[in-house]
Structure formats: C-alpha cells, structure tokens
Design a protein around this motif. Structure first.
Motif, mmCIF file in Angstrom:
data_model
loop_
_atom_site.group_PDB
_atom_site.id
_atom_site.type_symbol
_atom_site.label_atom_id
_atom_site.label_comp_id
_atom_site.label_asym_id
_atom_site.label_seq_id
_atom_site.Cartn_x
_atom_site.Cartn_y
_atom_site.Cartn_z
ATOM 1 N N SER A 229 26.621 19.944 78.929
ATOM 2 C CA SER A 229 26.271 20.575 77.647
ATOM 3 C C SER A 229 26.039 19.523 76.575
ATOM 4 O O SER A 229 25.159 19.667 75.729
ATOM 5 N N GLU A 230 26.859 18.460 76.619
ATOM 6 C CA GLU A 230 26.699 17.365 75.640
ATOM 7 C C GLU A 230 25.355 16.680 75.837
ATOM 8 O O GLU A 230 24.688 16.302 74.875
ATOM 9 N N SER B 69 16.300 23.609 70.256
ATOM 10 C CA SER B 69 16.232 24.651 71.287
ATOM 11 C C SER B 69 17.578 25.290 71.609
ATOM 12 O O SER B 69 18.001 25.282 72.765
ATOM 13 N N PRO B 70 18.271 25.843 70.606
ATOM 14 C CA PRO B 70 19.554 26.477 70.937
ATOM 15 C C PRO B 70 19.340 27.715 71.800
ATOM 16 O O PRO B 70 18.239 28.282 71.805
ATOM 17 N N LEU B 71 20.394 28.073 72.521
ATOM 18 C CA LEU B 71 20.339 29.299 73.315
ATOM 19 C C LEU B 71 20.061 30.474 72.380
ATOM 20 O O LEU B 71 20.777 30.683 71.409
ATOM 21 N N CYS B 72 18.997 31.201 72.631
ATOM 22 C CA CYS B 72 18.718 32.379 71.807
ATOM 23 C C CYS B 72 17.830 33.329 72.590
ATOM 24 O O CYS B 72 17.179 32.931 73.561
ATOM 25 N N VAL C 16 32.508 37.666 77.561
ATOM 26 C CA VAL C 16 33.249 36.455 77.958
ATOM 27 C C VAL C 16 34.264 36.807 79.049
ATOM 28 O O VAL C 16 34.465 36.053 80.008
ATOM 29 N N GLU C 17 34.899 37.988 78.925
ATOM 30 C CA GLU C 17 35.901 38.413 79.929
ATOM 31 C C GLU C 17 35.257 38.491 81.310
ATOM 32 O O GLU C 17 35.779 37.992 82.294
ATOM 33 N N GLU D 200 33.749 29.416 76.521
ATOM 34 C CA GLU D 200 33.536 29.565 75.071
ATOM 35 C C GLU D 200 33.012 28.260 74.459
ATOM 36 O O GLU D 200 32.147 28.276 73.591
ATOM 37 N N LYS D 201 33.525 27.134 74.974
ATOM 38 C CA LYS D 201 33.085 25.837 74.447
ATOM 39 C C LYS D 201 31.605 25.617 74.777
ATOM 40 O O LYS D 201 30.814 25.199 73.931
ATOM 41 N N ARG D 202 31.209 25.931 76.031
ATOM 42 C CA ARG D 202 29.797 25.753 76.419
ATOM 43 C C ARG D 202 28.892 26.675 75.609
ATOM 44 O O ARG D 202 27.819 26.277 75.172
ATOM 45 N N ASP D 203 29.344 27.908 75.394
ATOM 46 C CA ASP D 203 28.552 28.847 74.579
ATOM 47 C C ASP D 203 28.308 28.257 73.196
ATOM 48 O O ASP D 203 27.217 28.324 72.655
#
Ligand code: DC
Length: 244
Positions: free
Chosen positions: A119-120, A209-212, A169-170, A197-200
């Motif tokens: 992700s980084e 280009s964020p996730l959208c 998330v669950e 949650e951290k990756r999200d």
C-alpha cells in the motif's frame, strides 16, 4: 463505387463490432474482486488482469533492491530505480503469471513482506505512472477483466463495463481469517481488522488515483452473498459480445 476512405470506415466499424468489451472491477481489499474477476473472465472467455499483482511485483522489486520504501517517494532517483525493474505478465493455461526481472514471482506476491509494504508503494505517484502504460496496453485489444482500485476511474476510463465491489469491514475480516486458516495460519481477528482498516485508509486517502467508485460504475455489495450470487449479479449486466 466504394473508395478507400469508405473501406477504412467499414473496416473500422466491423472491428468495433468484433472488439470485445473491457470490464473494470474496483473496490477495497477483501471485497472479492480477484475471485469474481477471475471467474467472470473464465466464463466470458476474457483475459484476467490483476493490477494489484503488478503493484506487488514492483514492491518485491524494490525490496530486492534494498530500497527504503518509506523514503522512496522523496528519492531523487525514483524514475531511474523504477526503470531497472522489469515487470511483465504472461499466461499459462489461461492463468496469469507475473515476472520480475525475468523470474516468475507469482507465488511470492502474497508473502507477508510484500503485503506489508504494497500500500505504501502503491501510493507513490512515480510508481503509479510507471505502471499505467503496462496496464493500458494489457487492455488495448478488448476482452479484458481488470481488477484494482482505479481501473474505472483512471486506467480504463472508457471501459464498457465498470463495477465497484464492496463489503463491510466485518465481512472482509471474516473472509481473510478463513483464507489464512485454510493455509494453517492463526492470526488474531483484531489484527486482521486493523490491517484491513489501515489499507483502506492508505488506498482511499492517497493523493494520486485514490480508491473511489468511478462515475457510472455499478456498485455490488458482496456482504452475505455467495461467490456464485455475486458472479451472476455482475454477469447479468454484461451483454457479450457487444455489437455497437
Ligand atoms: O488487490 P491487492 O490487494 O493485490 O492490491 C495490493 C495493493 O495495491 C493495495 O494496497 C492497493 C494497491 N493497488 C492500487 O493502488 N491500485 C490498483 N489498481 C491495484 C492495487
């Protein structure tokens, strides 16, 4: 009389009739994109491209070159380092294999050291620019199911079909736990949830280009649905071949 330009127009329109559509599938980690994209491609006779694997291959390439990932975004020689990383894709019996510097690394891509850093790496603008052409060239001829985070919005904005898969998330934590326990790995639920949650957070808040959800994308919430249900739902939108 038929002149050359009419013939060219005719051949172009015949070509566009024959060209298979591209399908973009985006969504957060654990929403089921990979499973669904792979199965959809198989059912349609299309090619499956996992762009997450390409980001993972670059991450492995950086790790092998002992690059400090935290400071890479500030490094003045980013582009020249990236140019030394040779990532390519080929298919064996219809299954994608990812090559890094000539070596088949497909089975290394979900190693924890790669998953921890990907992700980084994926948030670095030079990395995203580096992979853009490769991703687009995969889909040039049509007939591709491509999954990722920015496929419908950035990589293939003209894809004929765009989907955005989600799950709570669950649910995603539960799926990941099952996946890991099938591999004989026991990890605390809290830890998995925290990683998801951290990756999200990283994927959705990065500057490039964020996730959208792409404009016009069809959203499918996969929570509580079986793989078959999601696959049928997605395929119900896809008319193939598209004769327009
Ligand atoms: O789908 P995956 O878990 O293999 O993706 C790995 C990482 O790469 C994830 O953190 C999101 C990132 N990624 C991205 O930023 N853009 C894409 N098109 C595909 C993946």
């Amino acid at each position: 009389m038929v002149d050359a330009s009419m013939l060219e127009t005719l051949s172009r329109s015949t070509e566009s009739c024959r060209r298979k559509p591209n399908i973009a599938i985006d969504g957060p980690a654990g929403a089921g994109k990979t499973t669904i994209a792979r199965l959809a491609a198989r059912r349609l006779g299309f090619t499956y491209v996992s762009t997450g694997s390409l980001y993972r291959a670059i991450t492995l390439g950086l790790i092998r070159r002992r690059v400090d990932i935290e400071s890479f975004e500030q490094a003045p020689d980013q582009d020249s380092v990236l140019k030394t990383i040779d990532v390519s894709l080929s298919y064996e019996a219809g299954e994608p294999r990812i090559y890094l510097d000539g070596e088949d690394v497909t089975d290394r891509l979900s190693d924890p050291e790669v998953t921890e850093s990907v992700s980084e790496v994926a948030r670095i603008p030079s990395v995203r620019a580096f992979l853009l052409d490769l991703q687009r060239s995969c889909a040039q001829g049509g007939g591709v199911v491509m999954d990722g985070r920015d496929i419908g919005s950035v990589v293939l904005p003209d894809a004929e079909y765009k989907f955005f898969l989600t799950a709570s998330v669950e649910e995603r934590t539960r799926r990941r736990l099952l996946e890991l326990s099938a591999k004989g790995l026991e990890v605390a639920e809290e830890e998995i949830r925290h990683i998801i949650e951290k990756r999200d957070r990283i994927d959705s808040t990065r500057s490039v280009s964020p996730l959208c959800k792409a404009e016009g994308a069809i959203e499918i919430d996969t929570s509580g649905k079986s793989i078959d249900q999601v696959l049928e739902e997605l395929l119900s939108y896809v008319a193939e071949p598209r004769m327009s």
